[in-house]
Design a protein around this motif. Structure first.
Motif, mmCIF file in Angstrom:
data_model
loop_
_atom_site.group_PDB
_atom_site.id
_atom_site.type_symbol
_atom_site.label_atom_id
_atom_site.label_comp_id
_atom_site.label_asym_id
_atom_site.label_seq_id
_atom_site.Cartn_x
_atom_site.Cartn_y
_atom_site.Cartn_z
ATOM 1 N N LEU A 176 -28.737 16.451 -2.155
ATOM 2 C CA LEU A 176 -29.602 16.763 -3.289
ATOM 3 C C LEU A 176 -28.891 16.417 -4.587
ATOM 4 C CD1 LEU A 176 -32.136 18.241 -4.525
ATOM 5 C CD2 LEU A 176 -30.747 20.306 -4.456
ATOM 6 N N ASP A 177 -29.548 15.686 -5.442
ATOM 7 C CA ASP A 177 -28.984 15.356 -6.751
ATOM 8 C C ASP A 177 -28.996 16.607 -7.624
ATOM 9 O OD1 ASP A 177 -28.160 14.294 -9.152
ATOM 10 O OD2 ASP A 177 -30.005 13.163 -9.515
ATOM 11 N N ALA A 178 -27.826 17.188 -7.823
ATOM 12 C CA ALA A 178 -27.689 18.361 -8.694
ATOM 13 C C ALA A 178 -27.019 17.993 -10.008
ATOM 14 C CB ALA A 178 -26.909 19.458 -7.974
ATOM 15 N N THR A 179 -26.900 16.694 -10.301
ATOM 16 C CA THR A 179 -26.276 16.283 -11.552
ATOM 17 C C THR A 179 -27.059 16.724 -12.785
ATOM 18 O OG1 THR A 179 -27.265 14.062 -11.476
ATOM 19 C CG2 THR A 179 -25.074 14.334 -10.482
ATOM 20 N N PRO A 180 -28.383 16.960 -12.710
ATOM 21 C CA PRO A 180 -29.064 17.475 -13.900
ATOM 22 C C PRO A 180 -28.579 18.869 -14.331
ATOM 23 C CG PRO A 180 -30.672 16.463 -12.460
ATOM 24 C CD PRO A 180 -29.365 16.547 -11.692
ATOM 25 N N LEU A 181 -27.806 19.538 -13.490
ATOM 26 C CA LEU A 181 -27.274 20.845 -13.865
ATOM 27 C C LEU A 181 -26.064 20.723 -14.783
ATOM 28 C CD1 LEU A 181 -27.533 22.717 -10.458
ATOM 29 C CD2 LEU A 181 -29.072 22.840 -12.421
ATOM 30 N N ALA A 182 -25.606 19.505 -15.042
ATOM 31 C CA ALA A 182 -24.478 19.272 -15.945
ATOM 32 C C ALA A 182 -25.008 18.949 -17.337
ATOM 33 C CB ALA A 182 -23.617 18.119 -15.435
ATOM 34 N N GLY A 183 -24.331 19.383 -18.328
ATOM 35 C CA GLY A 183 -24.652 18.989 -19.694
ATOM 36 C C GLY A 183 -25.768 19.783 -20.336
ATOM 37 N N ALA A 184 -26.264 19.229 -21.431
ATOM 38 C CA ALA A 184 -27.207 19.927 -22.299
ATOM 39 C C ALA A 184 -28.558 20.217 -21.640
ATOM 40 C CB ALA A 184 -27.426 19.115 -23.577
ATOM 41 N N HIS A 185 -28.963 19.419 -20.690
ATOM 42 C CA HIS A 185 -30.280 19.607 -20.087
ATOM 43 C C HIS A 185 -30.290 20.620 -18.942
ATOM 44 C CE1 HIS A 185 -32.097 16.465 -22.442
ATOM 45 N NE2 HIS A 185 -31.074 15.678 -22.155
ATOM 46 N N SER A 186 -29.170 21.233 -18.681
ATOM 47 C CA SER A 186 -29.091 22.114 -17.515
ATOM 48 C C SER A 186 -29.995 23.337 -17.617
ATOM 49 C CB SER A 186 -27.648 22.557 -17.274
ATOM 50 O OG SER A 186 -27.201 23.368 -18.338
ATOM 51 N N ALA A 187 -30.330 23.767 -18.809
ATOM 52 C CA ALA A 187 -31.133 24.985 -18.968
ATOM 53 C C ALA A 187 -32.587 24.689 -19.292
ATOM 54 C CB ALA A 187 -30.525 25.866 -20.051
ATOM 55 N N ARG A 188 -32.971 23.429 -19.358
ATOM 56 C CA ARG A 188 -34.358 23.103 -19.683
ATOM 57 C C ARG A 188 -34.796 21.880 -18.877
ATOM 58 N NH1 ARG A 188 -31.165 21.415 -24.062
ATOM 59 N NH2 ARG A 188 -31.439 19.217 -24.562
ATOM 60 N N GLY A 189 -36.065 21.670 -18.814
ATOM 61 C CA GLY A 189 -36.608 20.482 -18.170
ATOM 62 C C GLY A 189 -36.194 20.349 -16.717
ATOM 63 N N ILE A 190 -35.762 19.149 -16.361
ATOM 64 C CA ILE A 190 -35.375 18.864 -14.988
ATOM 65 C C ILE A 190 -34.227 19.773 -14.552
ATOM 66 C CG2 ILE A 190 -34.382 17.107 -13.460
ATOM 67 C CD1 ILE A 190 -35.991 15.016 -15.013
ATOM 68 N N GLY A 191 -33.293 20.056 -15.454
ATOM 69 C CA GLY A 191 -32.177 20.939 -15.113
ATOM 70 C C GLY A 191 -32.648 22.315 -14.676
ATOM 71 N N ALA A 192 -33.635 22.873 -15.389
ATOM 72 C CA ALA A 192 -34.162 24.187 -15.024
ATOM 73 C C ALA A 192 -34.849 24.129 -13.658
ATOM 74 C CB ALA A 192 -35.130 24.685 -16.092
ATOM 75 N N ALA A 193 -35.581 23.049 -13.394
ATOM 76 C CA ALA A 193 -36.255 22.908 -12.097
ATOM 77 C C ALA A 193 -35.229 22.783 -10.970
ATOM 78 C CB ALA A 193 -37.187 21.694 -12.111
ATOM 79 N N VAL A 194 -34.178 21.994 -11.199
ATOM 80 C CA VAL A 194 -33.143 21.826 -10.175
ATOM 81 C C VAL A 194 -32.410 23.148 -9.951
ATOM 82 C CG1 VAL A 194 -30.988 20.635 -9.593
ATOM 83 C CG2 VAL A 194 -32.901 19.353 -10.551
ATOM 84 N N ARG A 195 -32.145 23.898 -11.020
ATOM 85 C CA ARG A 195 -31.494 25.203 -10.868
ATOM 86 C C ARG A 195 -32.342 26.130 -9.993
ATOM 87 N NH1 ARG A 195 -27.547 26.500 -13.204
ATOM 88 N NH2 ARG A 195 -27.865 25.384 -15.162
ATOM 89 N N GLY A 196 -33.643 26.160 -10.222
ATOM 90 C CA GLY A 196 -34.519 26.977 -9.391
ATOM 91 C C GLY A 196 -34.516 26.524 -7.946
#
Length: 174
Positions: free
Chosen positions: A7-27
Motif C-alpha cells: 500500500l502506498d503510504a507515502t501521502p502520510l509524509a509531509g504537509a498533505h498528511s492531515a488533509r486530502g489524500i493523506g487523511a484518506a490514507v491515514r483512515g
C-alpha cells in the motif's frame, strides 16, 4: 509469510498528511491495523517518515522536490520501478496520481477534477502538469482495479477517462 499487497503510504509524509489524500490514507491504514498482522499489506513509505506500528514497511528515498507548479519527476522516473520491485508479485495499491506503476496495480482515484474541468490544466505554464495527468489516466486504464470513493467519481471514471467499467468499484470512504 509475505504481505498480501503493498500500500502506498507515502501521502502520510509531509504537509498533505492531515488533509486530502493523506487523511484518506491515514483512515485506511488505521482501519487495516485492526486486521490480523498476516492480512495487513506492507506499507511503502518515504525514508524517515513516521510509520504506524504493526506493519511491514518498505522505505524508499524520495528526494524533496522544491518546485510548486512543476510535477515531481521522481515518481515516474524512479518511483514506479521501485514500487513495482518492492511489491514483487503482490498487488500495489496506488493512492496518488503521481505514483501508479504498471502491472498488478489497484488504484484509488479520489477525483477527476482536471478531466471534469479541462481549464484546470490549461494555460501558460501548465503543460507539465497536463502531461503528468495524461500519464495518470493511461495508468488508470491499465489498472487491474480502480476504486472510487463515491458513485459520482465512479461515473466520472466511466464517462471521462476511457477506463473499462469492469474494474471500477465505488467504495465510499468510512
Amino acid at each position: 509469510m509475505p504481505a498480501p499487497a503493498l500500500l502506498d503510504a507515502t501521502p502520510l509524509a509531509g504537509a498533505h498528511s492531515a488533509r486530502g489524500i493523506g487523511a484518506a490514507v491515514r483512515g485506511l491504514v488505521d482501519g487495516l491495523a485492526e486486521l490480523p498482522a498476516q492480512e495487513r499489506p506492507a506499507l511503502l513509505v518515504r525514508a524517515g517518515q513516521p510509520v504506524p506500528p504493526g506493519f511491514e514497511v518498505r522505505a524508499v528515498r524520495w528526494p524533496r522536490w522544491p518546485l510548486y507548479r512543476l510535477p515531481d519527476p521522481w515518481p515516474v522516473a524512479v518511483g514506479e520501478r521501485r514500487a513495482r520491485r518492492e511489491a514483487g508479485s503482490a498487488p500495489f495499491h496506488a493512492q496518488q496520481p503521481s505514483l501508479v506503476p504498471p502491472g498488478r496495480t489497484v488504484v484509488t482515484c479520489f477525483d477527476l477534477i482536471p478531466a471534469c474541468f479541462p481549464e484546470y490544466l490549461s494555460g501558460a505554464g501548465r503543460a507539465p502538469e497536463a502531461l503528468a495527468y495524461r500519464h495518470f489516466l493511461r495508468r488508470l486504464r491499465q489498472a487491474r482495479l480502480v476504486l472510487a470513493p463515491s458513485h459520482e467519481t465512479a461515473d466520472d471514471l466511466r464517462r471521462l477517462s476511457a477506463v473499462d467499467p469492469g474494474p471500477i468499484r465505488a467504495i465510499p470512504l468510512a
